[in-house]
Design a protein around this motif. Structure first.
Motif, short mmCIF file in Angstrom:
data_model
loop_
_atom_site.label_atom_id
_atom_site.label_comp_id
_atom_site.label_asym_id
_atom_site.label_seq_id
_atom_site.Cartn_x
_atom_site.Cartn_y
_atom_site.Cartn_z
N ALA A 1 0.82 -1.21 0.00
CA ALA A 1 0.00 0.00 0.00
C ALA A 1 0.86 1.26 0.00
O ALA A 1 0.51 2.27 -0.61
CB ALA A 1 -0.94 -0.01 1.21
N HIS B 1 -8.51 0.55 -7.56
CA HIS B 1 -9.89 1.04 -7.51
C HIS B 1 -9.89 2.36 -6.74
O HIS B 1 -9.21 2.50 -5.72
CB HIS B 1 -10.78 0.02 -6.79
CG HIS B 1 -12.23 0.38 -6.82
ND1 HIS B 1 -12.79 1.26 -5.90
CD2 HIS B 1 -13.23 -0.02 -7.64
CE1 HIS B 1 -14.08 1.38 -6.16
NE2 HIS B 1 -14.37 0.62 -7.21
N GLY C 1 -11.93 3.78 -4.68
CA GLY C 1 -12.30 3.69 -3.28
C GLY C 1 -11.16 3.14 -2.42
O GLY C 1 -10.91 3.63 -1.31
N TYR C 2 -10.46 2.12 -2.95
CA TYR C 2 -9.35 1.53 -2.19
C TYR C 2 -8.20 2.51 -2.08
O TYR C 2 -7.59 2.66 -1.01
CB TYR C 2 -8.89 0.25 -2.87
CG TYR C 2 -7.72 -0.42 -2.17
CD1 TYR C 2 -7.87 -0.91 -0.88
CD2 TYR C 2 -6.48 -0.51 -2.78
CE1 TYR C 2 -6.80 -1.52 -0.22
CE2 TYR C 2 -5.41 -1.11 -2.13
CZ TYR C 2 -5.58 -1.61 -0.85
OH TYR C 2 -4.52 -2.19 -0.19
N HIS D 1 -8.40 5.74 -2.10
CA HIS D 1 -8.81 6.77 -1.14
C HIS D 1 -8.56 6.31 0.29
O HIS D 1 -8.03 7.07 1.12
CB HIS D 1 -10.30 7.10 -1.34
CG HIS D 1 -10.83 8.11 -0.37
ND1 HIS D 1 -10.68 9.47 -0.55
CD2 HIS D 1 -11.50 7.95 0.80
CE1 HIS D 1 -11.24 10.10 0.48
NE2 HIS D 1 -11.75 9.21 1.29
N ARG D 2 -8.89 5.06 0.59
CA ARG D 2 -8.74 4.55 1.96
C ARG D 2 -7.27 4.45 2.36
O ARG D 2 -6.88 4.89 3.45
CB ARG D 2 -9.42 3.18 2.08
CG ARG D 2 -10.93 3.24 2.06
CD ARG D 2 -11.54 1.95 2.56
NE ARG D 2 -11.16 0.80 1.74
CZ ARG D 2 -11.81 0.43 0.63
NH1 ARG D 2 -12.85 1.13 0.19
NH2 ARG D 2 -11.42 -0.64 -0.04
N ILE D 3 -6.44 3.87 1.50
CA ILE D 3 -5.04 3.70 1.90
C ILE D 3 -4.30 5.02 1.90
O ILE D 3 -3.38 5.23 2.70
CB ILE D 3 -4.32 2.66 1.00
CG1 ILE D 3 -4.23 3.14 -0.45
CG2 ILE D 3 -4.98 1.31 1.09
CD1 ILE D 3 -3.38 2.25 -1.34
N ARG E 1 -5.55 7.96 2.76
CA ARG E 1 -5.89 8.65 4.02
C ARG E 1 -5.21 7.97 5.20
O ARG E 1 -4.74 8.63 6.14
CB ARG E 1 -7.40 8.67 4.22
CG ARG E 1 -7.84 9.49 5.42
CD ARG E 1 -9.29 9.86 5.36
NE ARG E 1 -9.62 10.88 6.33
CZ ARG E 1 -10.77 11.53 6.34
NH1 ARG E 1 -11.70 11.28 5.42
NH2 ARG E 1 -11.01 12.45 7.25
N ALA E 2 -5.12 6.65 5.16
CA ALA E 2 -4.49 5.92 6.26
C ALA E 2 -3.01 6.24 6.37
O ALA E 2 -2.45 6.30 7.48
CB ALA E 2 -4.69 4.41 6.07
N HIS E 3 -2.33 6.45 5.25
CA HIS E 3 -0.89 6.68 5.26
C HIS E 3 -0.50 8.15 5.39
O HIS E 3 0.59 8.45 5.88
CB HIS E 3 -0.25 6.11 3.98
CG HIS E 3 -0.05 4.63 4.01
ND1 HIS E 3 -1.09 3.73 3.82
CD2 HIS E 3 1.05 3.87 4.23
CE1 HIS E 3 -0.63 2.49 3.91
NE2 HIS E 3 0.67 2.56 4.15
N THR F 1 -7.17 13.27 2.79
CA THR F 1 -7.80 12.73 1.60
C THR F 1 -6.99 13.16 0.38
O THR F 1 -6.16 14.08 0.45
CB THR F 1 -9.24 13.24 1.44
OG1 THR F 1 -9.20 14.67 1.22
CG2 THR F 1 -10.06 12.96 2.71
#
Length: 313
Positions: free
Chosen positions: A194, A225, A227-228, A230-232, A234-236, A240
């Protein structure tokens, strides 16, 4: 001196590159005999596909299938051969190099390794062969290096030779640093894939902030994708994708307002925002003031004040 990239002398002494061969080659179906040479070799696949077989030991071979945009590095004295299968072809750029005592303005390999931990790590972790994917960073350097080597050979002795030696040394230094970075990213991706996707997304934003960008375009660039991604992301990063892009644009706007003479009304276009009103709202949100207030608050360097008047000479 041994042509291997992995010898302690390179980290202890003052050495630079010595080039043995550098060439482009279009290959049609062909099976090469096993061979080896006392030099480190980079084989870069410009187009098509091919197979490189590497003899790891007397009874063990490893087979690498390369595609466009990949390279294989082979350590000195490692037996290998190229296979271009029936119905295929490939175009390659090859560079073979060893090492010689360094002299001149370009940092030695040891000095580079002292300054760049990634390069030191590469030189201390020997391999017989290594396949790396390249986002064309290495290819651009290789092309420039080979062109410089060609021109340097034509120029011969004299001032041209001295200039060529400096440029060749600088390009080789960049080549090593970029290879070390790709190797580090490869190792990190095997442990935290990721993180590599996030880094590539960040690089894309830094290279394209001056135009309209959508999340789906960024995701397509890194093959994820939306959506995926966007999630990783923000996590790292804790932000956003949109927030990171806006922050990057405002930092660029601050730089242009403070260090250029570009009219305030045109800054929005330089950072990829079509609406001046929206640009002003964003700038105030991220800096606490308007673009005009920010520029007026700075004592900016004036090129007109610094340039000598030719008439005074």
């Amino acid at each position: 001196m041994n042509g291997s990239l992995f010898q302690q002398a390179l980290l202890d002494g003052e050495y630079g590159p010595h080039f043995f061969a550098y060439y482009y080659k279009q290959w049609n179906p062909y099976t090469m005999a096993y061979h080896q040479h006392n030099s480190t070799e980079i084989m870069y696949l410009i187009s098509g596909s091919c197979v490189v077989e590497v003899r790891q030991s007397e009874n063990e071979e490893e087979r690498f299938r390369l595609k466009r945009g990949e390279l294989i590095m082979l350590d000195a004295n490692v037996p290998h051969r190229l296979i271009v299968e029936e119905g295929t072809s490939c175009r390659m750029l090859n560079v073979e190099f060893g090492f010689t005592a360094a002299a001149g303005a370009v940092p030695s390999i040891a000095r580079l390794a002292e300054a760049e931990a990634g390069l030191a790590g590469l030189l201390r972790e020997p391999f017989r062969s290594l396949v790396l994917p390249d986002p064309e960073e290495v290819f651009h350097v290789l092309k420039s290096l080979v062109l410089e080597l060609d021109q340097h050979g034509v120029e011969g002795e004299g001032q041209g030779k001295e200039r060529g030696s400096i440029m060749i040394g600088l390009l080789f230094s960049e080549l090593l640093l970029r290879l070390a970075r790709l190797r580090r990213e490869q190792l990190e991706a095997s442990q935290q894939p990721a993180q590599l996707y996030v880094r590539r997304a960040v690089e894309f934003l830094h290279q394209n902030y001056d135009r309209s960008i959508q999340v789906k375009e960024i995701a397509a660039e890194v093959s994820l994708h939306p959506g995926y991604l966007h999630r990783i992301f923000r996590a790292h990063t804790g932000r956003t994708l949109t927030d990171y892009l806006n922050m990057l644009r405002m930092e660029k706007a601050r730089m242009l307002l403070g260090q250029s003479e570009i009219p305030v009304a045109e800054i929005a276009d330089y950072v990829g925002i079509s609406s001046r009103q929206y640009f002003h709202l964003l700038f105030r949100k991220y800096t606490g003031c308007t673009p005009v207030e920010y520029r007026n608050s700075l004592e900016r360097f004036s090129w007109s004040d610094a340039q000598p008047d030719i008439r005074d000479r």
